[in-house]
Design a protein around this motif. Structure first.
Motif, PDB file in Angstrom:
ATOM      1  N   ALA A 189      -3.326  11.869  -2.017  1.00 42.27           N
ATOM      2  CA  ALA A 189      -2.063  10.510  -1.883  1.00 42.27           C
ATOM      3  C   ALA A 189      -1.865  11.325  -0.388  1.00 42.27           C
ATOM      4  O   ALA A 189      -1.140  10.316   0.474  1.00 42.27           O
ATOM      5  CB  ALA A 189      -1.187  10.996  -3.270  1.00 42.27           C
ATOM      6  N   ASN A 242      -3.163   9.846   2.718  1.00 46.82           N
ATOM      7  CA  ASN A 242      -2.738   8.179   2.436  1.00 46.82           C
ATOM      8  C   ASN A 242      -1.141   7.753   3.283  1.00 46.82           C
ATOM      9  O   ASN A 242      -1.017   7.045   4.607  1.00 46.82           O
ATOM     10  CB  ASN A 242      -2.778   7.811   1.212  1.00 46.82           C
ATOM     11  CG  ASN A 242      -4.382   7.556   1.093  1.00 46.82           C
ATOM     12  OD1 ASN A 242      -5.245   7.697   1.770  1.00 46.82           O
ATOM     13  ND2 ASN A 242      -4.678   7.460  -0.469  1.00 46.82           N
ATOM     14  N   ASN A 270       0.753   4.542  -2.756  1.00 50.17           N
ATOM     15  CA  ASN A 270       0.532   5.426  -2.276  1.00 50.17           C
ATOM     16  C   ASN A 270       1.750   6.763  -2.634  1.00 50.17           C
ATOM     17  O   ASN A 270       1.044   7.303  -3.202  1.00 50.17           O
ATOM     18  CB  ASN A 270      -0.052   5.541  -0.571  1.00 50.17           C
ATOM     19  CG  ASN A 270      -0.647   5.511  -0.338  1.00 50.17           C
ATOM     20  OD1 ASN A 270      -1.892   5.482  -0.683  1.00 50.17           O
ATOM     21  ND2 ASN A 270      -0.737   4.394   1.239  1.00 50.17           N
ATOM     22  N   ASP A 323       0.029  -1.511  -0.130  1.00 45.89           N
ATOM     23  CA  ASP A 323       0.276   0.003  -0.402  1.00 45.89           C
ATOM     24  C   ASP A 323       1.295   1.373   0.014  1.00 45.89           C
ATOM     25  O   ASP A 323       0.401   2.678  -0.932  1.00 45.89           O
ATOM     26  CB  ASP A 323      -0.997  -0.001   1.782  1.00 45.89           C
ATOM     27  CG  ASP A 323      -2.037  -0.596   1.036  1.00 45.89           C
ATOM     28  OD1 ASP A 323      -2.272  -1.246   0.059  1.00 45.89           O
ATOM     29  OD2 ASP A 323      -2.481  -1.528   2.374  1.00 45.89           O
TER      30      ASP A 323
END
Length: 565
Positions: free
Chosen positions: A157, A160, A6, A2
Motif C-alpha cells: 500500500a 502504491n 490506497n 484509486d
C-alpha cells in the motif's frame, strides 16, 4: 478514487498488523496462563533477573506495552514491588527490539504473506479444538500470520501511494544533518507511537520507510524516530495507571522517566553512537547491502546501553518517583486496594488481581467480627457508639466491595478467556456474594447488641456472656480457616476442619436454644433478654453458614479440595 482505496488499504494493513499483534499476544498469554505469572513471581527476586524476565516476556508476546501494563497491574495488585517492576520495565525495552530484528532478517523483498497464509492451515484445527490450551496456541499462530500479512500489505500500500516521494518532498526543505532535525524526528516518533499505541508498529513503518532509501531520510533520521518511539510507548502504561493506586502510578512514572532519560542521554552523543553502530554492523558483523540491520542494531544498542547505565540506579529511581508521587494518607481504606475500574492488563492476568481483592474482602469481614467482640464487652456509651459507627461503615464498604469486584469480573469476562478462567470467575462471583452476606451478618450482630442496649437495660448474665463469647470464638475460627482457603495458599486444601467447625457451631446453637427456653421458664433472666440473647446466637450460626458457603464456592478454584480425613 484509486488514491482513496490506497489510503484505506494502508490503514487496513496497519489495522491487520495491530490486530495480529494483539491476537498473538493474547493467545500466548492464555496459553502460558499461570506459568507466565509464575515466571514473573520467581524471576524478579533481584534487579538483574527482573531485567532478563522483562526481555523474555516481551520477546515472547512481542509487545513492550503489554508487558509494561501487565507489570503496572501486578504492582497495583500488590503482586510485585516497585523495585521489581522497574527492572522488568527495563528488560521490556530490550525485548521489544526482537520485532525489528525479525523484520530486518526477513526483509521487505520477500513475499512474507506467501508463508503466512499457509501457516493458517496449521492454526485452523487448533482454533476449533475444545481444549483451551490448544485453542490459545491456534490464536497465537493466527496472530503471527496476520501480523506478517499486515506487514506485507502495508509495504504494498505504501508503494502504491508513493509514500517515498511524499516523504521526500516533505523533507526537502528541512536541513538534512542538523541536531534540531533529529529532535523533530524524535518528537514525531513519540507522537505517532502515542497515537498507534504500539511501538512495534511504528518501528515496522520506520523500517519500511528506511528501506525505500528516501532522500533526506537516512540512518540518523530513522534512528531518531526509533528513539522517539521509546517515549511514545510510555503513554499506554501511563493511561492504564490513571485509576490505579499510587504504587502503580509510580511504576508508570518510572517507565516514563527511564525512557525519556535514556533518549536525552543518547541524544548528547547521537552522531558518534550512530557511527559506532554502523561500524559494528559493517565491520564486525560483516553485513553489507542490508541497512535494516543497522537500524535494528541501533534500536537494540540504544535500549541495552540505557539499561546498563540505569540498572545500578534502581534504588534512586524508586526514591525519585516516590518523592514525586507521595503515598496519600489512608489510601485504600475506602476503596478497593488491588483493582480499579480503569486498569486491566489482560483478561487472563486480571483474574489474579480480583482474587487478591477477594482475599482482602475476606480479611475485612474477619475484622468486622472483631468489632462485634468489642461491642459485646464495651460498657461505656460513647465508646459503644464509636464502635457501632465503625461496623456500620464497614457494612457499607462490604456492599461497595461486592459491587465493584463484580463489575470488574464482568469486565474481565468480556475478554478472551480460557474455559478454566470462565469457571474461576463464576466461583469468584459466588464468593463475593457470600462474603457480603457475612458483612451483613456481622452488622446484624452489632445491631442486636445496639437494640438490646436501647430497649433493655438488663445486663446479660455471666453464663450468657460466656456462651456468647464461646460462639464468637467458633465463628472467629471459621473465618480464620475461610481466609486460608480463599487465599488458595495450599495445593489441595483440606476443608474437613471447616466442616467440623460448622457442625460445632450448629450443635452449639441448638444446645443454647434449648437451654434458653429452660432458663427463661426457670426465671434465670427475662423473656425479652432471652430474645436478644438467642437472636445473637442464631445470627452467629447464620454467619457460620455464610462462611461455609464461601469455602464451598471456592472448591476447585485451584484443585479440588481434599475431603479425606
Amino acid at each position: 478514487m484509486d488514491s482513496v482505496i490506497n489510503v484505506l488499504s494502508l490503514l487496513g494493513s496497519l489495522g491487520l498488523f495491530l490486530y495480529g499483534m494483539k491476537i498473538m499476544s493474547e493467545g500466548l498469554e492464555k496459553f502460558a496462563g499461570d506459568r507466565l505469572r509464575s515466571i514473573l513471581a520467581a524471576m524478579t527476586k533481584n534487579r538483574v533477573m527482573g531485567v532478563f524476565t522483562g526481555i523474555l516476556i516481551t520477546a515472547l508476546i512481542q509487545s513492550s506495552s503489554a508487558t509494561t501494563v501487565m507489570v503496572v497491574s501486578f504492582v497495583n495488585a500488590g503482586l510485585m514491588t516497585l523495585k521489581q517492576a522497574i527492572g522488568v520495565i527495563m528488560g521490556a525495552n530490550v525485548g521489544t527490539t526482537v520485532t525489528a530484528w525479525i523484520i530486518s532478517a526477513v526483509g521487505f523483498k520477500v513475499n512474507i504473506s506467501a508463508f503466512a497464509v499457509p501457516l493458517l492451515a496449521f492454526g485452523l484445527p487448533l482454533i476449533f479444538n475444545h481444549k483451551s490450551s490448544r485453542k490459545s496456541l491456534g490464536e497465537f499462530i493466527f496472530g503471527f500470520s496476520f501480523l506478517f500479512m499486515g506487514l506485507s500489505f502495508l509495504q504494498t500500500a505504501a508503494t502504491n501511494l508513493n509514500i517515498g516521494e511524499l516523504v521526500a518532498s516533505m523533507l526537502a526543505h528541512i536541513p538534512y544533518d542538523n541536531i534540531f532535525t533529529i529532535i523533530i524526528f524524535i518528537i514525531v516518533g513519540a507522537i505517532v507511537t502515542m497515537v498507534v499505541q504500539a511501538s512495534a508498529a511504528t518501528m515496522a513503518i520506520t523500517l519500511m520507510l528506511f528501506d525505500m532509501h528516501i532522500d533526506g531520510f537516512g540512518f540518523e533520521q530513522a534512528a531518531a524516530l526509533a528513539m522517539g518511539q521509546n517515549i511514545g510507548t510510555t503513554i499506554t502504561a501511563f493511561m492504564a495507571s490513571l485509576t490505579a493506586n499510587t504504587q502503580a502510578r509510580r511504576a508508570a512514572l518510572a517507565h516514563m522517566f527511564f525512557n525519556v532519560f535514556g533518549v536525552l542521554l543518547v541524544l548528547i552523543m547521537f552522531y558518534p553512537a550512530c557511527n559506532a553502530v554502523s561500524w559494528f554492523v559493517t565491520d564486525v558483523m560483516g553485513v553489507h547491502g542490508n541497512d535494516l540491520y543497522k537500524l535494528s542494531a541501533f534500536h537494540t544498542a540504544f535500549n541495552i546501553f540505557n539499561t546498563l547505565v540505569l540498572i545500578g540506579f534502581v534504588n534512586q529511581i524508586e526514591k525519585f518517583v516516590c518523592k514525586v508521587l507521595p503515598m496519600k494518607e489512608q489510601e485504600g481504606v475506602h476503596r478497593l486496594k488491588y483493582i480499579s475500574g480503569g486498569i486491566l492488563s489482560t483478561a487472563e492476568l486480571s483474574i489474579i488481581q480480583a482474587q487478591k481483592e477477594i482475599n482482602s474482602f475476606a480479611a475485612r469481614c474477619h475484622r468486622m467480627l472483631g468489632i462485634v467482640n468489642l461491642l459485646l464487652h464495651t460498657e461505656d456509651e460513647k465508646e459503644f457508639n464509636k464502635q457501632f459507627a465503625r461496623i456500620e461503615k464497614y457494612e457499607s464498604i462490604t456492599d461497595n466491595m461486592e459491587m465493584e469486584i463484580a463489575r470488574y469480573l464482568n469486565k474481565v469476562s468480556e475478554g478472551r478467556l480460557s474455559d478454566e478462567s470462565k469457571a474461576w470467575i463464576a466461583k469468584m462471583l459466588r464468593q463475593i456474594s457470600e462474603l457480603e452476606s457475612i458483612g451483613d451478618s456481622c452488622y446484624n450482630l452489632g445491631r442486636t447488641l445496639n437494640r438490646k442496649r436501647q430497649y433493655n437495660k438488663e445486663n446479660f448474665t455471666e453464663q450468657q456472656m460466656d456462651r456468647m463469647e464461646t460462639m464468637l470464638d467458633l465463628v472467629d475460627k471459621a473465618l480464620a480457616e475461610m481466609e486460608k482457603k480463599v487465599a488458595l495458599t495450599e495445593l489441595r486444601p483440606n476443608i474437613n476442619q471447616c466442616y467440623n467447625i460448622e457442625n460445632e457451631i450448629n450443635n452449639y446453637r441448638t444446645q443454647l436454644k434449648n437451654q434458653n427456653l429452660s432458663d427463661v421458664n426457670s426465671g434465670v433472666y427475662s423473656y425479652q433478654l432471652g430474645v436478644f440473647y438467642i437472636d445473637f446466637i442464631c445470627e452467629c450460626e447464620k454467619c457460620g453458614d455464610y462462611v461455609m458457603n464461601v469455602v464451598q464456592a471456592g472448591k476447585g478454584l485451584n484443585n479440588d479440595y481434599d475431603l479425606s480425613a
